[in-house]
Design an enzyme around this catalytic site. Structure first.
Site, PDB file in Angstrom:
ATOM      1  N   THR A   1      11.302 -73.388 -13.580  1.00 39.00           N
ATOM      2  CA  THR A   1      12.291 -73.284 -14.656  1.00 39.00           C
ATOM      3  C   THR A   1      13.599 -72.768 -14.111  1.00 39.00           C
ATOM      4  OG1 THR A   1      12.949 -71.647 -16.311  1.00 39.00           O
ATOM      5  CG2 THR A   1      10.815 -71.329 -15.358  1.00 39.00           C
TER       6      THR A   1
ATOM      7  N   ARG B   1      18.451 -71.856 -22.378  1.00 40.52           N
ATOM      8  CA  ARG B   1      18.131 -72.089 -23.782  1.00 40.52           C
ATOM      9  C   ARG B   1      17.902 -70.784 -24.540  1.00 40.52           C
ATOM     10  NH1 ARG B   1      15.377 -77.198 -25.158  1.00 40.52           N
ATOM     11  NH2 ARG B   1      14.245 -77.198 -23.198  1.00 40.52           N
TER      12      ARG B   1
ATOM     13  N   ASP C   1       7.174 -73.422 -19.208  1.00 37.93           N
ATOM     14  CA  ASP C   1       6.216 -72.768 -20.113  1.00 37.93           C
ATOM     15  C   ASP C   1       5.418 -73.784 -20.922  1.00 37.93           C
ATOM     16  OD1 ASP C   1       8.612 -73.454 -21.397  1.00 37.93           O
ATOM     17  OD2 ASP C   1       8.327 -71.959 -22.964  1.00 37.93           O
TER      18      ASP C   1
ATOM     19  N   ASP D   1      12.645 -68.257 -17.229  1.00 40.94           N
ATOM     20  CA  ASP D   1      12.091 -67.622 -18.432  1.00 40.94           C
ATOM     21  C   ASP D   1      10.585 -67.392 -18.401  1.00 40.94           C
ATOM     22  OD1 ASP D   1      11.384 -70.261 -18.678  1.00 40.94           O
ATOM     23  OD2 ASP D   1      12.416 -70.629 -20.560  1.00 40.94           O
TER      24      ASP D   1
ATOM     25  N   GLY E   1      11.845 -80.365 -17.911  1.00 41.61           N
ATOM     26  CA  GLY E   1      13.171 -80.673 -17.361  1.00 41.61           C
ATOM     27  C   GLY E   1      13.178 -80.617 -15.845  1.00 41.61           C
TER      28      GLY E   1
ATOM     29  N   ARG F   1       8.928 -85.109 -21.433  1.00 45.36           N
ATOM     30  CA  ARG F   1       8.554 -84.136 -22.464  1.00 45.36           C
ATOM     31  C   ARG F   1       7.673 -84.874 -23.468  1.00 45.36           C
ATOM     32  NH1 ARG F   1      11.692 -79.616 -21.562  1.00 45.36           N
ATOM     33  NH2 ARG F   1      13.782 -79.951 -20.742  1.00 45.36           N
TER      34      ARG F   1
ATOM     35  N   ASP G   1      15.783 -71.825 -16.015  1.00 42.63           N
ATOM     36  CA  ASP G   1      16.146 -70.749 -16.949  1.00 42.63           C
ATOM     37  C   ASP G   1      15.535 -69.399 -16.540  1.00 42.63           C
ATOM     38  OD1 ASP G   1      17.457 -72.669 -18.360  1.00 42.63           O
ATOM     39  OD2 ASP G   1      16.111 -72.693 -20.087  1.00 42.63           O
TER      40      ASP G   1
HETATM   41  N1  LIG Z   1       2.068 -75.695 -26.767  1.00 43.70           N
HETATM   42  C1  LIG Z   1       1.809 -76.747 -25.993  1.00 43.70           C
HETATM   43  N2  LIG Z   1       0.538 -77.189 -25.849  1.00 43.70           N
HETATM   44  C2  LIG Z   1       0.259 -78.248 -25.067  1.00 43.70           C
HETATM   45  N3  LIG Z   1       1.181 -78.936 -24.377  1.00 43.70           N
HETATM   46  C3  LIG Z   1       2.461 -78.548 -24.474  1.00 43.70           C
HETATM   47  C4  LIG Z   1       2.843 -77.433 -25.289  1.00 43.70           C
HETATM   48  N4  LIG Z   1       4.182 -77.277 -25.185  1.00 43.70           N
HETATM   49  C5  LIG Z   1       4.615 -78.243 -24.352  1.00 43.70           C
HETATM   50  N5  LIG Z   1       3.590 -79.002 -23.927  1.00 43.70           N
HETATM   51  C6  LIG Z   1       3.691 -80.173 -23.062  1.00 43.70           C
HETATM   52  O1  LIG Z   1       4.144 -79.835 -21.754  1.00 43.70           O
HETATM   53  C7  LIG Z   1       5.081 -80.788 -21.285  1.00 43.70           C
HETATM   54  C8  LIG Z   1       6.366 -80.116 -20.895  1.00 43.70           C
HETATM   55  O2  LIG Z   1       6.798 -79.248 -21.935  1.00 43.70           O
HETATM   56  P1  LIG Z   1       8.349 -78.940 -22.195  1.00 43.70           P
HETATM   57  O3  LIG Z   1       9.062 -80.210 -22.460  1.00 43.70           O
HETATM   58  O4  LIG Z   1       8.417 -77.873 -23.211  1.00 43.70           O
HETATM   59  O5  LIG Z   1       8.895 -78.479 -20.795  1.00 43.70           O
HETATM   60  P2  LIG Z   1       8.609 -77.178 -19.955  1.00 43.70           P
HETATM   61  O6  LIG Z   1       7.376 -77.379 -19.160  1.00 43.70           O
HETATM   62  O7  LIG Z   1       8.626 -75.972 -20.839  1.00 43.70           O
HETATM   63  O8  LIG Z   1       9.824 -77.202 -18.980  1.00 43.70           O
HETATM   64  P3  LIG Z   1      11.340 -76.732 -19.317  1.00 43.70           P
HETATM   65  O9  LIG Z   1      11.465 -75.396 -18.693  1.00 43.70           O
HETATM   66  O10 LIG Z   1      12.158 -77.728 -18.647  1.00 43.70           O
HETATM   67  O11 LIG Z   1      11.524 -76.728 -20.791  1.00 43.70           O
HETATM   68  C9  LIG Z   1       5.260 -81.815 -22.393  1.00 43.70           C
HETATM   69  O12 LIG Z   1       4.501 -82.948 -22.101  1.00 43.70           O
HETATM   70  C10 LIG Z   1       4.757 -81.092 -23.609  1.00 43.70           C
HETATM   71  O13 LIG Z   1       4.219 -81.924 -24.605  1.00 43.70           O
HETATM   72  O1  LIG Z   2      18.074 -82.255 -21.966  1.00 41.32           O
HETATM   73  P1  LIG Z   2      16.738 -81.884 -21.469  1.00 41.32           P
HETATM   74  O2  LIG Z   2      16.294 -82.674 -20.301  1.00 41.32           O
HETATM   75  O3  LIG Z   2      15.723 -81.853 -22.555  1.00 41.32           O
HETATM   76  O4  LIG Z   2      16.813 -80.406 -20.899  1.00 41.32           O
HETATM   77  C1  LIG Z   2      17.623 -79.387 -21.409  1.00 41.32           C
HETATM   78  C2  LIG Z   2      16.981 -78.044 -21.227  1.00 41.32           C
HETATM   79  O5  LIG Z   2      16.273 -77.932 -20.046  1.00 41.32           O
HETATM   80  C3  LIG Z   2      16.515 -76.674 -19.454  1.00 41.32           C
HETATM   81  O6  LIG Z   2      17.261 -76.906 -18.313  1.00 41.32           O
HETATM   82  C4  LIG Z   2      15.228 -76.030 -19.065  1.00 41.32           C
HETATM   83  O7  LIG Z   2      14.572 -76.875 -18.149  1.00 41.32           O
HETATM   84  C5  LIG Z   2      17.271 -75.863 -20.479  1.00 41.32           C
HETATM   85  O8  LIG Z   2      18.154 -74.932 -19.936  1.00 41.32           O
HETATM   86  C6  LIG Z   2      17.953 -76.936 -21.259  1.00 41.32           C
HETATM   87  O9  LIG Z   2      18.170 -76.552 -22.575  1.00 41.32           O
HETATM   88 MG   LIG Z   3      10.172 -74.771 -21.610  1.00 41.29          MG
END
Ligand SMILES: Nc1ncnc2c1ncn2[C@@H]1O[C@H](COP(=O)(O)OP(=O)(O)OP(=O)(O)O)[C@@H](O)[C@H]1O
Ligand SMILES: O=P(O)(O)OC[C@H]1O[C@](O)(CO)[C@@H](O)[C@@H]1O
Ligand SMILES: [Mg+2]
Length: 455
Positions: free
Chosen positions: A211, A258, A183, A215, A91, A157, A213
């Site tokens: 993030t 979240r 994460d 987190d 995000g 994502r 969040d």
């Molecule tokens: N367990 C995992 N192993 C490998 N790749 C992952 C895993 N979880 C997430 N990813 C990859 O990392 C990228 C970002 O993951 P995700 O959409 O969960 O956002 P994020 O990095 O956690 O950020 P946010 O805080 O916004 O959720 C995506 O391309 C996703 O497929």
């Molecule tokens: O709608 P999107 O882009 O998947 O993102 C929503 C999520 O992303 C976050 O902002 C974390 O990046 C969460 O608080 C929220 O649930």
């Molecule tokens: Mg995440």
């Protein structure tokens, strides 16, 4: 958090011996650890109180500790020769462009790097069949991008194959990949690093945790968080004004968060006039004399109005009682309960509470003027505020220092005000959440005077 740290878990992987003189060595030649600086051979302690250290019951050298961030006197990659790539995933978050710019400027201006490129739209950009062209990143290209929200590289994502992503790095001759993300992105980065290690390739993968969040554990606060809760605080202020101006006024504000309620807590504390803060970490009951609805009615009777701040992940068990959090993603297809990355897609607690408050006040024949505000994406799509921008630049500098010194499979962060290196496995081992028995939640309870429990 205390028990899970061990010296082994905090050991950062290195690509090899540092044989080259660092162009930054002159800046640190005469420095040693003091209260403002940590020498590269020193360690930053994991624990910061005497009782926590004593509880470990180990020798000083065996206390869990982090490798400090900052420039090294000797580096792994010869200055000027490294080829570097940057990707932003997950995000949006205020400060993404600040970090991109910080990386490019530090690499080019201090380490003489001449080739930096960006992958478009997250990990999808590392998979050629997706058709996203790789873009050059120069000091000229990143000029003023910090004034913009979002990320100039785009994001996404959804899972991508780590073997193919590693192939892409090899084909492009990349030496260092910076992954800016949450994460999930850090798990993705660890997946790429694991493939590179298995293939014995000296390519560094460095994470810069992002993030709103907040987190990610062990790093104090993540960049963008301060800006996000500041924007959220403006919505709470608006809710207060609306509520105070009406008979039976209730301002209800839903903010992102979240699984962690940090935005709700900090935004509420910033105004210091919320009446209730509801977060995922502290379950609450709606009905009954001690439940939230009765408490809210009493507060409006006593004070004439009330403001409620709810994090998006709060009270999910009230909406979907059997809901279990998904663990790891197993395939590409998003379902109703998870997004493309396998993150839980949550039911709307804000709208649910709005409707339940309305029917509850109606049933009690108590006057109500409810104003519902959901700032939604507005809290994360804005440019970073100066405090976050400073943090972004410093994180970017620390990330470049670590990368040039051959570190890999790690993230940069700031713990107890010192910049440190955290192995990715450690950074994704747990989720940072508001501790119901911690001092932040106590501050929230003191500020709102909401009941200790609404169960
Ligand atoms: N367990 C995992 N192993 C490998 N790749 C992952 C895993 N979880 C997430 N990813 C990859 O990392 C990228 C970002 O993951 P995700 O959409 O969960 O956002 P994020 O990095 O956690 O950020 P946010 O805080 O916004 O959720 C995506 O391309 C996703 O497929
Ligand atoms: O709608 P999107 O882009 O998947 O993102 C929503 C999520 O992303 C976050 O902002 C974390 O990046 C969460 O608080 C929220 O649930
Ligand atoms: Mg995440």
């Amino acid at each position: 958090m205390t028990s899970s740290a061990s010296s082994t878990a905090l050991t950062v992987t290195r690509l090899g011996e540092c044989r080259h003189d660092s162009p930054l060595a002159k800046y640190i030649a005469g420095r040693g650890t003091n209260e403002h600086y940590v020498d590269e051979d020193d360690r930053v302690l994991f624990d910061d109180t005497i009782s926590l250290v004593r509880e470990r019951d180990v020798a000083l050298d065996e206390l869990p500790s982090f490798e400090p961030g900052g420039p090294r006197r000797k580096i792994f990659f010869a200055p000027g020769t490294a080829k570097v790539a940057v990707v932003t995933c997950g995000g949006l978050c205020p400060g993404l462009n600040d970090v991109i710019r910080g990386l490019v400027l530090e690499l080019c201006n201090h380490y003489g790097v001449r080739q930096v490129c960006g992958f478009r739209y997250g990990f999808a950009g590392l998979v050629p069949s997706n058709g996203h062209p790789v873009v050059p990143l120069t000091p000229e290209r990143v000029d003023k991008i910090n004034e913009l929200g979002g990320t100039i590289l785009g994001t996404s994502r959804g899972a991508q194959d780590p073997e193919i992503m590693a192939d892409t790095l090899v084909e492009l001759g990349i030496d260092i990949l910076f992954v800016i993300g949450g994460d999930g992105s850090m798990r993705g980065a660890a997946g790429i690093a694991a493939v590179l290690t298995r293939r014995a390739l000296p390519i560094g993968v460095i994470g810069i945790p992002k993030t709103i969040d907040n987190d990610i554990p062990y790093i104090g606060q993540s960049f963008g968080f301060q800006t996000s809760f500041a924007v959220a605080a403006a919505s709470i202020q608006a809710a207060r004004v609306e509520a105070r101006s009406a008979v039976g006024g209730v301002g209800l504000v839903r903010v992102m968060g979240r699984h962690s309620g940090f935005i709700a807590c900090y935004a509420a504390l910033a105004n210091h006039d919320a009446d209730f803060v509801l977060i995922p970490e502290v379950p609450f009951r709606l009905d009954g004399d001690g439940g939230f609805l009765a408490c809210l009615r009493r507060r409006v009777q006593d004070r004439g109005s009330a403001v409620v701040v709810v994090a998006e992940g709060a009270g999910q068990e009230l909406l979907t009682p059997a809901r279990a959090e998904p663990t790891a993603r197993t395939d590409d297809s998003p379902s109703a309960a998870v997004d493309a990355s396998g993150n839980a897609t949550l039911a709307d607690i804000g709208v649910f509470l709005r409707d339940r408050i309305t029917s509850d006040f109606g049933a009690a024949e108590q006057p109500l003027t409810l104003k519902y505000i959901d700032p939604g994406y507005a809290i994360r799509s804005v440019p970073a505020q100066p405090s976050d921008s400073v943090y972004c630049v410093r994180l970017a500098q620390a990330a470049v220092h670590a990368a040039m010194a051959g570190r890999t499979d790690m993230v940069v962060g700031r713990r107890h005000n010192r910049f440190v290196h955290v192995p990715i496995a450690m950074a994704v081992s747990i989720r940072n959440q508001v501790a119901p028995d911690g001092d932040l939640w106590l501050s929230v309870l003191e500020s709102t005077a909401q009941p200790f429990e609404m169960r």
